[in-house]
Design a protein around this motif. Structure first.
Motif, PDB file in Angstrom:
ATOM      1  N   ARG A  68      43.322  22.664  35.867  1.00 44.52           N
ATOM      2  CA  ARG A  68      42.449  23.849  35.747  1.00 44.52           C
ATOM      3  C   ARG A  68      42.771  24.845  36.849  1.00 44.52           C
ATOM      4  N   GLU A  69      42.872  26.130  36.482  1.00 49.21           N
ATOM      5  CA  GLU A  69      43.014  27.200  37.460  1.00 49.21           C
ATOM      6  C   GLU A  69      41.641  27.812  37.717  1.00 49.21           C
ATOM      7  N   VAL A  70      41.274  27.906  38.966  1.00 43.09           N
ATOM      8  CA  VAL A  70      40.028  28.560  39.355  1.00 43.09           C
ATOM      9  C   VAL A  70      40.377  29.829  40.123  1.00 43.09           C
ATOM     10  N   ILE A  71      39.793  30.950  39.702  1.00 43.84           N
ATOM     11  CA  ILE A  71      40.008  32.237  40.357  1.00 43.84           C
ATOM     12  C   ILE A  71      38.666  32.710  40.903  1.00 43.84           C
ATOM     13  N   ALA A  72      38.621  33.002  42.183  1.00 39.87           N
ATOM     14  CA  ALA A  72      37.399  33.467  42.822  1.00 39.87           C
ATOM     15  C   ALA A  72      37.399  34.985  42.899  1.00 39.87           C
ATOM     16  N   VAL A  73      36.262  35.592  42.572  1.00 37.30           N
ATOM     17  CA  VAL A  73      36.073  37.039  42.665  1.00 37.30           C
ATOM     18  C   VAL A  73      34.911  37.288  43.628  1.00 37.30           C
ATOM     19  N   GLU A  74      35.148  38.076  44.676  1.00 39.09           N
ATOM     20  CA  GLU A  74      34.133  38.276  45.715  1.00 39.09           C
ATOM     21  C   GLU A  74      34.241  39.693  46.285  1.00 39.09           C
ATOM     22  N   PRO A  75      33.134  40.447  46.327  1.00 41.98           N
ATOM     23  CA  PRO A  75      33.198  41.823  46.826  1.00 41.98           C
ATOM     24  C   PRO A  75      33.271  41.964  48.346  1.00 41.98           C
ATOM     25  N   SER A  76      32.754  40.994  49.091  1.00 41.89           N
ATOM     26  CA  SER A  76      32.644  41.125  50.547  1.00 41.89           C
ATOM     27  C   SER A  76      33.918  40.676  51.250  1.00 41.89           C
ATOM     28  N   ALA A  77      34.466  41.545  52.098  1.00 47.22           N
ATOM     29  CA  ALA A  77      35.674  41.191  52.851  1.00 47.22           C
ATOM     30  C   ALA A  77      35.410  40.018  53.786  1.00 47.22           C
ATOM     31  N   LEU A  87      39.339  27.412  51.631  1.00 47.30           N
ATOM     32  CA  LEU A  87      40.007  27.079  50.373  1.00 47.30           C
ATOM     33  C   LEU A  87      41.315  27.875  50.255  1.00 47.30           C
ATOM     34  N   PRO A  88      42.260  27.595  51.126  1.00 46.37           N
ATOM     35  CA  PRO A  88      43.481  28.403  51.153  1.00 46.37           C
ATOM     36  C   PRO A  88      44.335  28.279  49.898  1.00 46.37           C
ATOM     37  N   ASP A  89      44.098  27.228  49.092  1.00 50.64           N
ATOM     38  CA  ASP A  89      44.910  27.013  47.904  1.00 50.64           C
ATOM     39  C   ASP A  89      44.307  27.640  46.645  1.00 50.64           C
ATOM     40  N   VAL A  90      43.176  28.332  46.777  1.00 51.12           N
ATOM     41  CA  VAL A  90      42.518  28.960  45.625  1.00 51.12           C
ATOM     42  C   VAL A  90      42.668  30.473  45.722  1.00 51.12           C
ATOM     43  N   ARG A  91      43.044  31.099  44.628  1.00 50.63           N
ATOM     44  CA  ARG A  91      43.197  32.543  44.583  1.00 50.63           C
ATOM     45  C   ARG A  91      41.836  33.221  44.676  1.00 50.63           C
ATOM     46  N   VAL A  92      41.683  34.166  45.596  1.00 41.91           N
ATOM     47  CA  VAL A  92      40.453  34.941  45.727  1.00 41.91           C
ATOM     48  C   VAL A  92      40.824  36.417  45.717  1.00 41.91           C
ATOM     49  N   VAL A  93      40.105  37.195  44.898  1.00 41.95           N
ATOM     50  CA  VAL A  93      40.404  38.614  44.739  1.00 41.95           C
ATOM     51  C   VAL A  93      39.144  39.434  44.961  1.00 41.95           C
ATOM     52  N   GLU A  94      39.333  40.674  45.368  1.00 43.08           N
ATOM     53  CA  GLU A  94      38.215  41.587  45.555  1.00 43.08           C
ATOM     54  C   GLU A  94      37.742  42.100  44.201  1.00 43.08           C
ATOM     55  N   GLY A  95      36.432  42.042  43.955  1.00 43.52           N
ATOM     56  CA  GLY A  95      35.892  42.537  42.701  1.00 43.52           C
ATOM     57  C   GLY A  95      34.412  42.291  42.615  1.00 43.52           C
ATOM     58  N   THR A  96      33.807  42.841  41.581  1.00 42.22           N
ATOM     59  CA  THR A  96      32.377  42.687  41.331  1.00 42.22           C
ATOM     60  C   THR A  96      32.172  42.285  39.878  1.00 42.22           C
ATOM     61  N   ALA A  97      30.932  41.953  39.541  1.00 44.66           N
ATOM     62  CA  ALA A  97      30.616  41.616  38.155  1.00 44.66           C
ATOM     63  C   ALA A  97      30.842  42.797  37.231  1.00 44.66           C
ATOM     64  N   GLU A  98      30.683  43.995  37.770  1.00 40.67           N
ATOM     65  CA  GLU A  98      30.850  45.203  36.966  1.00 40.67           C
ATOM     66  C   GLU A  98      32.307  45.642  36.869  1.00 40.67           C
ATOM     67  N   SER A  99      33.176  45.103  37.728  1.00 40.35           N
ATOM     68  CA  SER A  99      34.594  45.467  37.739  1.00 40.35           C
ATOM     69  C   SER A  99      35.407  44.254  38.189  1.00 40.35           C
ATOM     70  N   VAL A 100      35.786  43.425  37.232  1.00 41.13           N
ATOM     71  CA  VAL A 100      36.525  42.195  37.510  1.00 41.13           C
ATOM     72  C   VAL A 100      38.020  42.489  37.377  1.00 41.13           C
ATOM     73  N   PRO A 101      38.807  42.302  38.440  1.00 38.20           N
ATOM     74  CA  PRO A 101      40.219  42.689  38.414  1.00 38.20           C
ATOM     75  C   PRO A 101      41.103  41.642  37.737  1.00 38.20           C
ATOM     76  N   LEU A 102      40.751  41.262  36.508  1.00 37.22           N
ATOM     77  CA  LEU A 102      41.511  40.274  35.752  1.00 37.22           C
ATOM     78  C   LEU A 102      41.779  40.804  34.349  1.00 37.22           C
ATOM     79  N   ALA A 103      42.788  40.243  33.695  1.00 31.67           N
ATOM     80  CA  ALA A 103      43.202  40.715  32.376  1.00 31.67           C
ATOM     81  C   ALA A 103      42.182  40.362  31.296  1.00 31.67           C
ATOM     82  N   ASP A 104      42.272  41.041  30.186  1.00 34.06           N
ATOM     83  CA  ASP A 104      41.421  40.760  29.034  1.00 34.06           C
ATOM     84  C   ASP A 104      41.718  39.352  28.493  1.00 34.06           C
TER      85      ASP A 104
END
Length: 248
Positions: A68-77, A87-104
């Motif tokens: 399983r791939e887990v992608i974390a989305v978090e607005p706070s730097a 969790l250095p081995d898990v991808r974390v990206v900047e984003g919000t519930a209203e703007s998730v930076p992931l593909a359709d």
């Protein structure tokens, strides 16, 4: 549902953006999530899971599974920085519930822990639907202190005497189409905690972080006095879970 004033919205926004300043206390004091709740929220066949509003990764740790791939989305730097440390081995990206930076159509499940009450459902619901594959699942979860324990009820009264807690409106009833009916299940459990960890849990609450320094010190002193008198070894929790399927 009560109508929020402009001042209410401003205070909600201020509290929602406060967590980065207390990322260390958040990591030390916030509880994990019981495995049985995670199993109910996320189907075993899910191969791509998005942890929305991941914070320091409290839920992310339980979402990981072989294959399983887990992608974390978090607005706070500040939160993302702490997340990357633990969790250095898990991808974390900047984003919000209203703007998730992931593909359709890229995720099987999107889980939002301790955060859906902060979002704008009119924008977050279609964004979740965009990110999820057809038939995907949106799951929402909150850990709440179980105030049926007398000492926890005393703690709650101190917090509400000293600080303006955010709305209890979960906004679950505002999910709606294109998602189907929302199911709910609650899980009661107890998390071992030291006095210092409970203090960190209190200090990491948004409505405590945003207090003026003198008021915050007064609140923390009252909490410390309660804990010194009660000497609890664990915090009882109620984990409130919701799930709904896209297009159901």
């Amino acid at each position: 549902m009560p109508v929020m004033t402009t001042a209410d919205k401003q205070e909600k926004s201020r509290q929602a953006g406060s967590f980065g300043a207390a990322a260390d206390a958040y990591e030390r004091g916030r509880p994990p999530y019981p495995p049985e709740a995670v199993d109910w929220l996320v189907p075993g066949h899910a191969r791509t899971v998005v942890d929305l509003g991941a914070g320091t990764g409290k839920l992310t740790r339980a979402l990981r599974a072989p294959g399983r791939e887990v992608i974390a989305v978090e607005p706070s730097a500040g939160m993302r920085e702490k997340f990357a440390q633990v969790l250095p081995d898990v991808r974390v990206v900047e984003g919000t519930a209203e703007s998730v930076p992931l593909a359709d159509d890229g995720a099987d499940t999107l889980v939002c822990a301790q955060a859906w009450h902060w979002v704008d459902p009119e924008r977050a619901v279609p964004e979740a639907a965009r990110v999820l594959r057809p038939g995907g699942r949106l799951s929402l979860v909150w850990n709440s202190r179980d105030t049926s324990a007398p000492w926890v009820a005393k703690l709650d009264r101190i917090l509400r005497d000293c600080a303006a807690a955010p709305t209890r409106d979960r906004q679950v009833d505002r999910v709606g189409a294109p998602f189907g009916p929302v199911e709910r299940r609650d899980f009661r459990w107890s998390h071992p905690m030291t006095t210092d960890e409970i203090m960190d849990m209190v200090a990491s609450r948004s409505y405590v972080i945003t207090l003026r320094p003198a008021a915050r010190e007064e609140l923390l002193a009252r909490v410390r006095a309660l804990l010194d008198a009660e000497r609890p070894a664990a915090m009882p929790y109620l984990t409130e879970c919701y799930r709904t399927q896209l297009g159901a």
